[in-house]
Design an enzyme around this catalytic site. Sequence first.
Site, PDB file in Angstrom:
ATOM      1  N   ASP A 122     -10.027  -4.333 -16.038  1.00 57.41           N
ATOM      2  CA  ASP A 122     -10.705  -4.987 -14.927  1.00 57.41           C
ATOM      3  C   ASP A 122     -11.657  -3.931 -14.357  1.00 57.41           C
ATOM      4  O   ASP A 122     -11.732  -2.807 -14.872  1.00 57.41           O
ATOM      5  CB  ASP A 122      -9.689  -5.485 -13.888  1.00 57.41           C
ATOM      6  CG  ASP A 122     -10.267  -6.613 -13.032  1.00 57.41           C
ATOM      7  OD1 ASP A 122     -11.474  -6.916 -13.138  1.00 57.41           O
ATOM      8  OD2 ASP A 122      -9.513  -7.189 -12.232  1.00 57.41           O
ATOM      9  N   HIS A 139     -13.103  -8.537 -16.423  1.00 54.91           N
ATOM     10  CA  HIS A 139     -13.760  -8.722 -15.126  1.00 54.91           C
ATOM     11  C   HIS A 139     -14.855  -9.780 -15.220  1.00 54.91           C
ATOM     12  O   HIS A 139     -15.573  -9.862 -16.223  1.00 54.91           O
ATOM     13  CB  HIS A 139     -14.349  -7.389 -14.663  1.00 54.91           C
ATOM     14  CG  HIS A 139     -15.123  -7.479 -13.380  1.00 54.91           C
ATOM     15  ND1 HIS A 139     -14.491  -7.668 -12.172  1.00 54.91           N
ATOM     16  CD2 HIS A 139     -16.449  -7.420 -13.119  1.00 54.91           C
ATOM     17  CE1 HIS A 139     -15.422  -7.715 -11.210  1.00 54.91           C
ATOM     18  NE2 HIS A 139     -16.616  -7.577 -11.763  1.00 54.91           N
ATOM     19  N   HIS A 157      -7.807  -8.468  -4.108  1.00 56.45           N
ATOM     20  CA  HIS A 157      -7.959  -9.924  -4.230  1.00 56.45           C
ATOM     21  C   HIS A 157      -7.064 -10.391  -5.358  1.00 56.45           C
ATOM     22  O   HIS A 157      -6.502  -9.575  -6.095  1.00 56.45           O
ATOM     23  CB  HIS A 157      -9.428 -10.310  -4.496  1.00 56.45           C
ATOM     24  CG  HIS A 157      -9.917  -9.951  -5.849  1.00 56.45           C
ATOM     25  ND1 HIS A 157     -10.254  -8.671  -6.224  1.00 56.45           N
ATOM     26  CD2 HIS A 157     -10.103 -10.709  -6.966  1.00 56.45           C
ATOM     27  CE1 HIS A 157     -10.645  -8.654  -7.479  1.00 56.45           C
ATOM     28  NE2 HIS A 157     -10.561  -9.873  -7.961  1.00 56.45           N
ATOM     29  N   GLU A 186      -3.033 -10.362  -9.981  1.00 53.93           N
ATOM     30  CA  GLU A 186      -3.401 -10.531 -11.387  1.00 53.93           C
ATOM     31  C   GLU A 186      -2.481  -9.723 -12.305  1.00 53.93           C
ATOM     32  O   GLU A 186      -2.146 -10.153 -13.402  1.00 53.93           O
ATOM     33  CB  GLU A 186      -4.857 -10.084 -11.587  1.00 53.93           C
ATOM     34  CG  GLU A 186      -5.842 -11.006 -10.919  1.00 53.93           C
ATOM     35  CD  GLU A 186      -7.189 -10.350 -10.662  1.00 53.93           C
ATOM     36  OE1 GLU A 186      -7.633  -9.516 -11.479  1.00 53.93           O
ATOM     37  OE2 GLU A 186      -7.814 -10.671  -9.634  1.00 53.93           O
ATOM     38  N   GLU A 214     -12.487  -3.409 -10.667  1.00 55.10           N
ATOM     39  CA  GLU A 214     -12.347  -2.930  -9.288  1.00 55.10           C
ATOM     40  C   GLU A 214     -11.619  -1.594  -9.215  1.00 55.10           C
ATOM     41  O   GLU A 214     -11.829  -0.822  -8.268  1.00 55.10           O
ATOM     42  CB  GLU A 214     -11.630  -3.992  -8.442  1.00 55.10           C
ATOM     43  CG  GLU A 214     -12.440  -5.269  -8.209  1.00 55.10           C
ATOM     44  CD  GLU A 214     -12.408  -6.258  -9.376  1.00 55.10           C
ATOM     45  OE1 GLU A 214     -11.852  -5.929 -10.447  1.00 55.10           O
ATOM     46  OE2 GLU A 214     -12.957  -7.363  -9.212  1.00 55.10           O
TER      47      GLU A 214
HETATM   48 ZN   LIG Z   1     -12.318  -7.917 -11.548  1.00 54.98          ZN
END
Ligand SMILES: [Zn+2]
Length: 273
Positions: free
Chosen positions: A8, A60, A116, A135, A10
């Site tokens: 991902d 992502h 998030h 996630e 972030e």
């Molecule tokens: Zn992401």
Amino acid sequence: MKILIATDMEGITGVTTWDHVTPGHAEYTRFRRLMTQDVNAAIRGAMDAGADEIIIADGHWNGSNILVEELDSRARLNTGSPSPFSMMQGIDESVDGVMFVGYHARNGTPHAILDHTWSSKTVANVWLNDILTGEYGLNAAVAGQFGVPVIMVSGDQTACAQVTELLGDIEMAVVKQATGRFAAECLTPQTSQELICTTAMRAVERLVQGDTPDPFVIEIPVRVTVEFFTSDMADRATRIPFTERDGTRVSFAAQDMASAYSGFRAMVMLAIG
Ligand SMILES: [Zn+2]
């Protein structure tokens, strides 16, 4: 030994704002290169420790972030969306271990960069049975259905803590200390990538020795509950048959984790509208 590196953005080195991870923004081009380098560091470490097959899932946004032309040529890249397993594309029984690179904390977490859960404007909370997760938990449970353990995570200190709280004592590379949602003290790429490389190496060494926590296997049937930010999002998500509604929470039961994951993704897609 086959490793799936589920990525991902972030939790990538230096990332602190949405500008860094949003396609089309001028800053994004810098950070997709850094993402590619973080992933290359994990590949290097895994290969040095004895892995002989590496699959990458670009997880992502639309799954088109990693620069394939700069990726370590020993790996293969799953890119584009939608794909059957999304952030976990490439998972099956032949994988021996999963690494999470660039991961972030679940929505609502203090001291966590860009916290998030799947969709920052849509999903407030997600539970698998009674387990509140992000996630990382959804993805680890998909791996668990195939009997595959997660062996490593990289991201900020809070993401790493949430993942190890859920999955047990896995290897972690803390590449930044978050002081807020958009602020962190970051390692520089060279230092961070050395850390990711040695962490990946240790993770594969422990996998070879049988010294890793068990796969994260969720009890079935699994009840997926999604709390949305607004009622209209829940209105749209309940168009899926066999869902139940309680305020802004919508839930359904699935016979295995792969269908739970599909149902969750379908609900979120509908809810976004
Ligand atoms: Zn992401």
